[in-house]
Design a protein around this motif. Sequence first.
Motif, PDB file in Angstrom:
ATOM      1  N   ALA A   1       0.910  -1.286   0.054  1.00 15.45           N
ATOM      2  CA  ALA A   1       0.122   0.072   0.218  1.00 15.45           C
ATOM      3  C   ALA A   1       0.865   1.369   0.020  1.00 15.45           C
ATOM      4  O   ALA A   1       0.475   2.248  -0.572  1.00 15.45           O
ATOM      5  CB  ALA A   1      -0.774  -0.086   1.290  1.00 15.45           C
ATOM      6  N   VAL A   2       2.043   1.130   0.764  1.00 17.28           N
ATOM      7  CA  VAL A   2       2.905   2.434   0.873  1.00 17.28           C
ATOM      8  C   VAL A   2       3.343   2.766  -0.584  1.00 17.28           C
ATOM      9  O   VAL A   2       3.236   4.130  -1.064  1.00 17.28           O
ATOM     10  CB  VAL A   2       3.697   2.254   1.910  1.00 17.28           C
ATOM     11  CG1 VAL A   2       4.814   3.461   1.951  1.00 17.28           C
ATOM     12  CG2 VAL A   2       3.412   1.982   3.213  1.00 17.28           C
ATOM     13  N   LEU A   3       4.139   1.760  -1.273  1.00 19.17           N
ATOM     14  CA  LEU A   3       4.629   2.021  -2.547  1.00 19.17           C
ATOM     15  C   LEU A   3       3.701   2.119  -3.484  1.00 19.17           C
ATOM     16  O   LEU A   3       3.824   3.083  -4.499  1.00 19.17           O
ATOM     17  CB  LEU A   3       5.626   0.754  -2.609  1.00 19.17           C
ATOM     18  CG  LEU A   3       6.390   0.972  -4.016  1.00 19.17           C
ATOM     19  CD1 LEU A   3       7.373   2.275  -4.247  1.00 19.17           C
ATOM     20  CD2 LEU A   3       7.207  -0.136  -4.127  1.00 19.17           C
TER      21      LEU A   3
ATOM     22  N   ALA B   1       4.811   2.283 -10.853  1.00 23.39           N
ATOM     23  CA  ALA B   1       5.605   1.588 -10.080  1.00 23.39           C
ATOM     24  C   ALA B   1       6.098   0.243 -10.445  1.00 23.39           C
ATOM     25  O   ALA B   1       4.954  -0.536 -10.699  1.00 23.39           O
ATOM     26  CB  ALA B   1       4.999   1.907  -8.755  1.00 23.39           C
ATOM     27  N   LEU B   2       7.172  -0.236 -10.268  1.00 24.04           N
ATOM     28  CA  LEU B   2       7.744  -1.534 -10.509  1.00 24.04           C
ATOM     29  C   LEU B   2       8.388  -2.200  -9.334  1.00 24.04           C
ATOM     30  O   LEU B   2       8.726  -1.772  -8.468  1.00 24.04           O
ATOM     31  CB  LEU B   2       8.686  -1.332 -11.494  1.00 24.04           C
ATOM     32  CG  LEU B   2       8.473  -1.046 -12.996  1.00 24.04           C
ATOM     33  CD1 LEU B   2       9.597  -0.867 -13.871  1.00 24.04           C
ATOM     34  CD2 LEU B   2       7.128  -1.788 -13.515  1.00 24.04           C
ATOM     35  N   THR B   3       7.813  -3.520  -9.151  1.00 21.93           N
ATOM     36  CA  THR B   3       8.525  -4.498  -8.182  1.00 21.93           C
ATOM     37  C   THR B   3       9.219  -5.293  -8.581  1.00 21.93           C
ATOM     38  O   THR B   3       8.826  -6.202  -9.576  1.00 21.93           O
ATOM     39  CB  THR B   3       7.513  -4.810  -7.009  1.00 21.93           C
ATOM     40  OG1 THR B   3       6.407  -3.913  -6.767  1.00 21.93           O
ATOM     41  CG2 THR B   3       7.992  -5.694  -6.073  1.00 21.93           C
TER      42      THR B   3
ATOM     43  N   PRO C   1      13.009   9.200 -15.246  1.00 21.41           N
ATOM     44  CA  PRO C   1      12.444   7.874 -15.454  1.00 21.41           C
ATOM     45  C   PRO C   1      10.909   7.970 -15.330  1.00 21.41           C
ATOM     46  O   PRO C   1      10.256   8.896 -14.985  1.00 21.41           O
ATOM     47  CB  PRO C   1      12.935   7.083 -13.956  1.00 21.41           C
ATOM     48  CG  PRO C   1      14.244   7.863 -13.880  1.00 21.41           C
ATOM     49  CD  PRO C   1      14.095   9.182 -13.997  1.00 21.41           C
ATOM     50  N   ARG C   2      10.641   7.086 -16.542  1.00 28.27           N
ATOM     51  CA  ARG C   2       9.099   7.081 -16.460  1.00 28.27           C
ATOM     52  C   ARG C   2       8.176   6.367 -15.651  1.00 28.27           C
ATOM     53  O   ARG C   2       6.899   6.438 -15.515  1.00 28.27           O
ATOM     54  CB  ARG C   2       8.660   6.491 -17.697  1.00 28.27           C
ATOM     55  CG  ARG C   2       9.232   7.213 -19.165  1.00 28.27           C
ATOM     56  CD  ARG C   2       8.994   6.396 -20.294  1.00 28.27           C
ATOM     57  NE  ARG C   2       9.275   7.170 -21.531  1.00 28.27           N
ATOM     58  CZ  ARG C   2      10.315   6.978 -22.356  1.00 28.27           C
ATOM     59  NH1 ARG C   2      10.905   5.891 -22.282  1.00 28.27           N
ATOM     60  NH2 ARG C   2      10.397   7.693 -23.474  1.00 28.27           N
ATOM     61  N   VAL C   3       8.849   5.448 -14.477  1.00 25.61           N
ATOM     62  CA  VAL C   3       8.386   5.057 -13.513  1.00 25.61           C
ATOM     63  C   VAL C   3       8.683   5.733 -12.286  1.00 25.61           C
ATOM     64  O   VAL C   3       9.767   6.069 -12.164  1.00 25.61           O
ATOM     65  CB  VAL C   3       8.643   3.449 -13.288  1.00 25.61           C
ATOM     66  CG1 VAL C   3       8.173   2.731 -14.155  1.00 25.61           C
ATOM     67  CG2 VAL C   3      10.230   3.455 -13.106  1.00 25.61           C
ATOM     68  N   ARG C   4       7.708   6.126 -11.447  1.00 30.91           N
ATOM     69  CA  ARG C   4       8.046   6.883 -10.178  1.00 30.91           C
ATOM     70  C   ARG C   4       8.730   6.261  -9.039  1.00 30.91           C
ATOM     71  O   ARG C   4       9.385   6.876  -8.152  1.00 30.91           O
ATOM     72  CB  ARG C   4       6.654   7.568  -9.743  1.00 30.91           C
ATOM     73  CG  ARG C   4       5.651   6.589  -9.233  1.00 30.91           C
ATOM     74  CD  ARG C   4       4.443   7.489  -8.625  1.00 30.91           C
ATOM     75  NE  ARG C   4       3.334   6.323  -8.318  1.00 30.91           N
ATOM     76  CZ  ARG C   4       3.275   5.848  -7.299  1.00 30.91           C
ATOM     77  NH1 ARG C   4       4.320   5.778  -6.482  1.00 30.91           N
ATOM     78  NH2 ARG C   4       2.530   4.850  -7.115  1.00 30.91           N
TER      79      ARG C   4
ATOM     80  N   ASP D   1      14.643   3.779 -18.740  1.00 32.83           N
ATOM     81  CA  ASP D   1      13.487   3.657 -19.738  1.00 32.83           C
ATOM     82  C   ASP D   1      12.359   2.971 -19.430  1.00 32.83           C
ATOM     83  O   ASP D   1      11.448   2.928 -20.484  1.00 32.83           O
ATOM     84  CB  ASP D   1      14.139   3.243 -21.048  1.00 32.83           C
ATOM     85  CG  ASP D   1      15.441   4.351 -21.610  1.00 32.83           C
ATOM     86  OD1 ASP D   1      15.072   5.580 -21.005  1.00 32.83           O
ATOM     87  OD2 ASP D   1      16.046   3.871 -22.351  1.00 32.83           O
ATOM     88  N   ALA D   2      12.164   2.224 -18.504  1.00 36.60           N
ATOM     89  CA  ALA D   2      11.117   1.318 -18.125  1.00 36.60           C
ATOM     90  C   ALA D   2       9.710   2.118 -18.399  1.00 36.60           C
ATOM     91  O   ALA D   2       9.428   3.420 -17.614  1.00 36.60           O
ATOM     92  CB  ALA D   2      11.008   0.616 -16.997  1.00 36.60           C
ATOM     93  N   GLU D   3       8.709   1.487 -18.935  1.00 36.47           N
ATOM     94  CA  GLU D   3       7.252   2.126 -18.879  1.00 36.47           C
ATOM     95  C   GLU D   3       6.263   1.103 -18.498  1.00 36.47           C
ATOM     96  O   GLU D   3       6.578  -0.206 -18.715  1.00 36.47           O
ATOM     97  CB  GLU D   3       6.819   2.449 -20.167  1.00 36.47           C
ATOM     98  CG  GLU D   3       7.807   3.891 -20.533  1.00 36.47           C
ATOM     99  CD  GLU D   3       7.037   4.414 -21.697  1.00 36.47           C
ATOM    100  OE1 GLU D   3       6.081   5.041 -21.750  1.00 36.47           O
ATOM    101  OE2 GLU D   3       7.513   4.171 -23.048  1.00 36.47           O
ATOM    102  N   VAL D   4       5.396   1.470 -17.609  1.00 37.35           N
ATOM    103  CA  VAL D   4       4.280   0.372 -17.319  1.00 37.35           C
ATOM    104  C   VAL D   4       2.952   0.658 -18.150  1.00 37.35           C
ATOM    105  O   VAL D   4       2.439   1.909 -18.253  1.00 37.35           O
ATOM    106  CB  VAL D   4       3.939   0.447 -15.938  1.00 37.35           C
ATOM    107  CG1 VAL D   4       2.898  -0.418 -15.487  1.00 37.35           C
ATOM    108  CG2 VAL D   4       5.099   0.499 -15.144  1.00 37.35           C
ATOM    109  N   ARG D   5       2.314  -0.286 -19.070  1.00 41.32           N
ATOM    110  CA  ARG D   5       1.302  -0.072 -19.731  1.00 41.32           C
ATOM    111  C   ARG D   5       0.063  -0.237 -19.013  1.00 41.32           C
ATOM    112  O   ARG D   5       0.003  -1.238 -18.025  1.00 41.32           O
ATOM    113  CB  ARG D   5       1.505  -0.953 -21.010  1.00 41.32           C
ATOM    114  CG  ARG D   5       2.483  -0.713 -21.886  1.00 41.32           C
ATOM    115  CD  ARG D   5       2.439  -1.667 -23.297  1.00 41.32           C
ATOM    116  NE  ARG D   5       2.687  -2.743 -22.672  1.00 41.32           N
ATOM    117  CZ  ARG D   5       3.040  -4.037 -23.777  1.00 41.32           C
ATOM    118  NH1 ARG D   5       3.279  -3.611 -24.840  1.00 41.32           N
ATOM    119  NH2 ARG D   5       3.210  -5.043 -23.419  1.00 41.32           N
ATOM    120  N   ALA D   6      -0.882   0.376 -19.131  1.00 31.92           N
ATOM    121  CA  ALA D   6      -2.371   0.152 -18.667  1.00 31.92           C
ATOM    122  C   ALA D   6      -2.903  -0.911 -19.192  1.00 31.92           C
ATOM    123  O   ALA D   6      -2.628  -1.681 -20.183  1.00 31.92           O
ATOM    124  CB  ALA D   6      -3.109   1.196 -18.873  1.00 31.92           C
TER     125      ALA D   6
END
Length: 522
Positions: free
Chosen positions: A12-14, A30-32, A224-227, A517-522
Amino acid sequence: MHRLTSVLACCAVLLAACGTADAERPTGDALTVGLAAPVSCLDPHQTPQTSNLQVSRQLVDSLTDQDPRTGEIVPWLATSWKVDKQAKRFTFTLRDGATFSDGVPLDAAAVVANLDDISRLGARSPLGSGYLAGYAGASAPDAKTVEVRFGAPSAQFLQATSTVTLGMLSPGTLGKTPEQRCAGALAGSGPFVLGQVALNEEVRLSARTGYAWASELAAHQGVPRVRALTFAIVTDPSVRHGSLLSGQLDADLQVLQQDQRSFGERGPRLLSATRPGIVFTLLPNESRPALRDPAVRRAIGSALDRSRFAPLLAAGERPATDVLATTTPGYADRSADLAFAPDEAARLLDEAGWRRGPDGVRVMGSQRLSFDLVYSANEPYGSVYQLMAQQLAEVGIELRPTPLDDATNSARQGSGDYDFVSWAVTRGDPAVLASVYPVESANPLQRTQPDKVDSTIARIATVLDPAERAGAVETAAKAILSGGHGIPLFEQASSVGLAERVTGVRLDASGRPIFQDAEVRA
């Protein structure tokens, strides 16, 4: 059970309330990421371990970068450079505007401070000490110009400036103790900054506001594209892989061979590349009485059938055919020197005076041909070591694989209390051999007197002509193999599993993932 709780079940925090169902996971930024081994030190100047450097690479930039496809050195923090004819003086011109995450400008004085820091660390920087062999100092004629001097030709230094080990840390960080820096008290110039650090559980990073100086190889230069980026320690490969398939992890940084079939054109994807440098190698403690004899060391290599390792390795990994990986300049197919030859192993041991004892283990007087191989219990190659023990038993050698907790393993290796260890060192230059084999290196072989191995390896770093350099690598490799100083086992690979929703991750020239450069697609 490895600790997934805070990252995978309670994020939840991240991740802003991910909940328990996949549908509740955010489609945001956000990526894990699942790491296969604990993080023990975050200071890139000090640590040689892969898991540590996979995190540190996101925190620091380097003077240059290396194109993994061509091996070419390209601009990063330095926009250009000049090398004198003897490769003893390197002059770098820095780009404008780069800063550290604590706000301090990344100028020439800061670069000099970083190089001096690595030089002062000495043995605490097992990789950096090799990269700066012969370092005679650096200076800053002005804020954008760095001059680096060596006492002897250093043909390997330009490539070294692309490594994470020579990554830039803030001058304020350099004033902290090595222990504080390992624990995470550091500020770099990279695209991510440190947040919460629990070295044996997880490391949380966040995107750095205002970042605008990525490598020339990056798809874009900005923030970066991920926060947020979290590295979760998940040492069990089945848990890591299952978590990737279920959507709890966005990336698995070490996919096993057996799990390759899960990846294809649709769904999770596999990003894989052979790591350059020294292959995963069995290294003997040559101060041990039995292992002082080159015949015993050569016999151990001849008794191993490396082809049988393949099913036990990670995706993309394969039995070694040289002391260097196939992706390393200077590699040559020396598989004939690594051939499975149990009869030759038996001959060598017989001639050396080792006879079969009542239990099948060879003896000489009261001494048994029995050895401990110490390694971290978190290492993924225990099954390979067990297979090696079975193979060596067939020629009368007892190998006892000895898994240890990380603290005990580090203490044993640091004190030289072992018969064998296994190491690999990643670097896209054949001078990487200098980090392991010479007396004046990390020296896991516990050698005390320099000889042909040391002189031939040293020559690699000083020869500028490509043909002569290839000859120097050939001579050094033969010296290592003929003396049984290293027993190559297999080539390591970076095999990164990515969730279908993740794009833009690339591998650098050392096979480490870059998330800028990583992105997360919806």
